[in-house]
Motif scaffolding. Structure first.
Motif, mmCIF file in Angstrom:
data_model
loop_
_atom_site.group_PDB
_atom_site.id
_atom_site.type_symbol
_atom_site.label_atom_id
_atom_site.label_comp_id
_atom_site.label_asym_id
_atom_site.label_seq_id
_atom_site.Cartn_x
_atom_site.Cartn_y
_atom_site.Cartn_z
ATOM 1 N N GLY A 37 47.498 40.676 39.005
ATOM 2 C CA GLY A 37 46.206 40.882 38.360
ATOM 3 C C GLY A 37 46.182 40.410 36.917
ATOM 4 N N THR A 38 47.341 39.908 36.433
ATOM 5 C CA THR A 38 47.448 39.380 35.074
ATOM 6 C C THR A 38 48.245 38.085 35.099
ATOM 7 N N ALA A 39 48.246 37.354 33.970
ATOM 8 C CA ALA A 39 48.997 36.106 33.875
ATOM 9 C C ALA A 39 49.213 35.747 32.407
ATOM 10 N N ALA A 52 39.956 37.648 34.895
ATOM 11 C CA ALA A 52 38.529 37.953 34.741
ATOM 12 C C ALA A 52 37.875 38.172 36.105
ATOM 13 N N PRO A 53 36.711 38.852 36.123
ATOM 14 C CA PRO A 53 35.960 38.936 37.379
ATOM 15 C C PRO A 53 35.729 37.527 37.946
ATOM 16 N N GLY A 54 35.786 37.408 39.257
ATOM 17 C CA GLY A 54 35.659 36.104 39.909
ATOM 18 C C GLY A 54 36.985 35.407 40.084
ATOM 19 N N SER A 55 38.064 36.040 39.611
ATOM 20 C CA SER A 55 39.405 35.471 39.753
ATOM 21 C C SER A 55 40.392 36.576 40.114
ATOM 22 N N PHE A 56 41.636 36.173 40.432
ATOM 23 C CA PHE A 56 42.649 37.139 40.865
ATOM 24 C C PHE A 56 44.031 36.541 40.675
ATOM 25 N N GLN A 57 45.045 37.379 40.803
ATOM 26 C CA GLN A 57 46.431 36.922 40.881
ATOM 27 C C GLN A 57 47.207 37.953 41.691
ATOM 28 N N ALA A 58 47.711 37.546 42.854
ATOM 29 C CA ALA A 58 48.423 38.456 43.750
ATOM 30 C C ALA A 58 49.907 38.562 43.424
ATOM 31 N N LEU A 59 50.449 37.599 42.696
ATOM 32 C CA LEU A 59 51.887 37.547 42.440
ATOM 33 C C LEU A 59 52.231 38.075 41.052
ATOM 34 N N VAL A 60 53.484 38.478 40.859
ATOM 35 C CA VAL A 60 53.965 38.867 39.536
ATOM 36 C C VAL A 60 54.556 37.648 38.837
ATOM 37 N N ALA A 61 54.669 37.725 37.514
ATOM 38 C CA ALA A 61 55.245 36.652 36.688
ATOM 39 C C ALA A 61 54.487 35.336 36.845
ATOM 40 N N SER A 64 48.888 31.748 35.615
ATOM 41 C CA SER A 64 47.433 31.602 35.603
ATOM 42 C C SER A 64 46.803 32.455 36.686
ATOM 43 N N CYS A 65 45.532 32.731 36.520
ATOM 44 C CA CYS A 65 44.756 33.434 37.541
ATOM 45 C C CYS A 65 44.119 32.390 38.453
ATOM 46 N N GLU A 66 43.884 32.760 39.677
ATOM 47 C CA GLU A 66 43.263 31.870 40.668
ATOM 48 C C GLU A 66 41.791 32.222 40.825
ATOM 49 N N SER A 67 40.946 31.230 41.018
ATOM 50 C CA SER A 67 39.519 31.466 41.254
ATOM 51 C C SER A 67 39.296 31.918 42.684
ATOM 52 N N CYS A 68 38.351 32.829 42.872
ATOM 53 C CA CYS A 68 37.938 33.181 44.229
ATOM 54 C C CYS A 68 37.303 31.946 44.860
ATOM 55 N N ALA A 69 37.550 31.721 46.122
ATOM 56 C CA ALA A 69 36.983 30.581 46.839
ATOM 57 C C ALA A 69 35.494 30.810 47.080
ATOM 58 N N GLY A 70 34.765 29.743 47.375
ATOM 59 C CA GLY A 70 33.382 29.879 47.780
ATOM 60 C C GLY A 70 33.295 30.778 49.003
ATOM 61 N N ALA A 77 37.830 43.023 36.919
ATOM 62 C CA ALA A 77 38.889 42.339 36.176
ATOM 63 C C ALA A 77 40.238 42.894 36.639
ATOM 64 N N GLY A 78 41.280 42.067 36.573
ATOM 65 C CA GLY A 78 42.623 42.514 36.927
ATOM 66 C C GLY A 78 42.857 42.639 38.423
ATOM 67 N N ALA A 79 42.139 41.876 39.211
ATOM 68 C CA ALA A 79 42.223 41.984 40.670
ATOM 69 C C ALA A 79 43.411 41.210 41.236
ATOM 70 N N THR A 80 43.836 41.634 42.412
ATOM 71 C CA THR A 80 44.930 40.972 43.123
ATOM 72 C C THR A 80 44.446 40.207 44.345
#
Length: 102
Positions: A37-39, A52-61, A64-70, A77-80
């Motif tokens: 949820g962070t990067a 940020a809202p609209g993005s996520f990160q499932a992994l640690v370390a 960057s955050c990944e954008s949600c797909a269409g 914020a801080g989503a996995t």
């Protein structure tokens, strides 16, 4: 200093934390990986950035955050991960919410 570490005895300097890792306190023997949820794309980070809202990160370390797909969204914020839009709704890439079909 903050954002640095030293894991070996007898060294003459501390080393900066690598990308995806941080040290919030002085006197660290290692840097911690950014939580899911962070990067952090910064060398020598003292904290990680919350996705940020609209993005996520499932992994640690992560660096960057990944954008949600269409067709998916993430309002928090801080989503996995992201959620799929319900039937009768749609979203574009990197969306914090879905839009009703009209």
């Amino acid at each position: 200093p903050v954002a640095t570490f030293q894991a070996s005895p007898g060294e003459i300097q501390c080393l900066p934390c690598e990308v995806g890792r941080f040290a919030a306190e002085t006197g660290r023997s290692l840097c911690e990986g950014c939580a899911a949820g962070t990067a952090s794309a910064e060398v020598g980070a003292s904290e990680c950035s919350i996705c940020a809202p609209g993005s996520f990160q499932a992994l640690v370390a992560s660096t960057s955050c990944e954008s949600c797909a269409g067709g998916a969204f993430q309002p928090d914020a801080g989503a996995t991960g992201c959620e799929l839009c319900p039937v009768g709704q749609f979203s574009r890439r990197n969306s914090a919410n879905c839009t009703l079909c009209s």
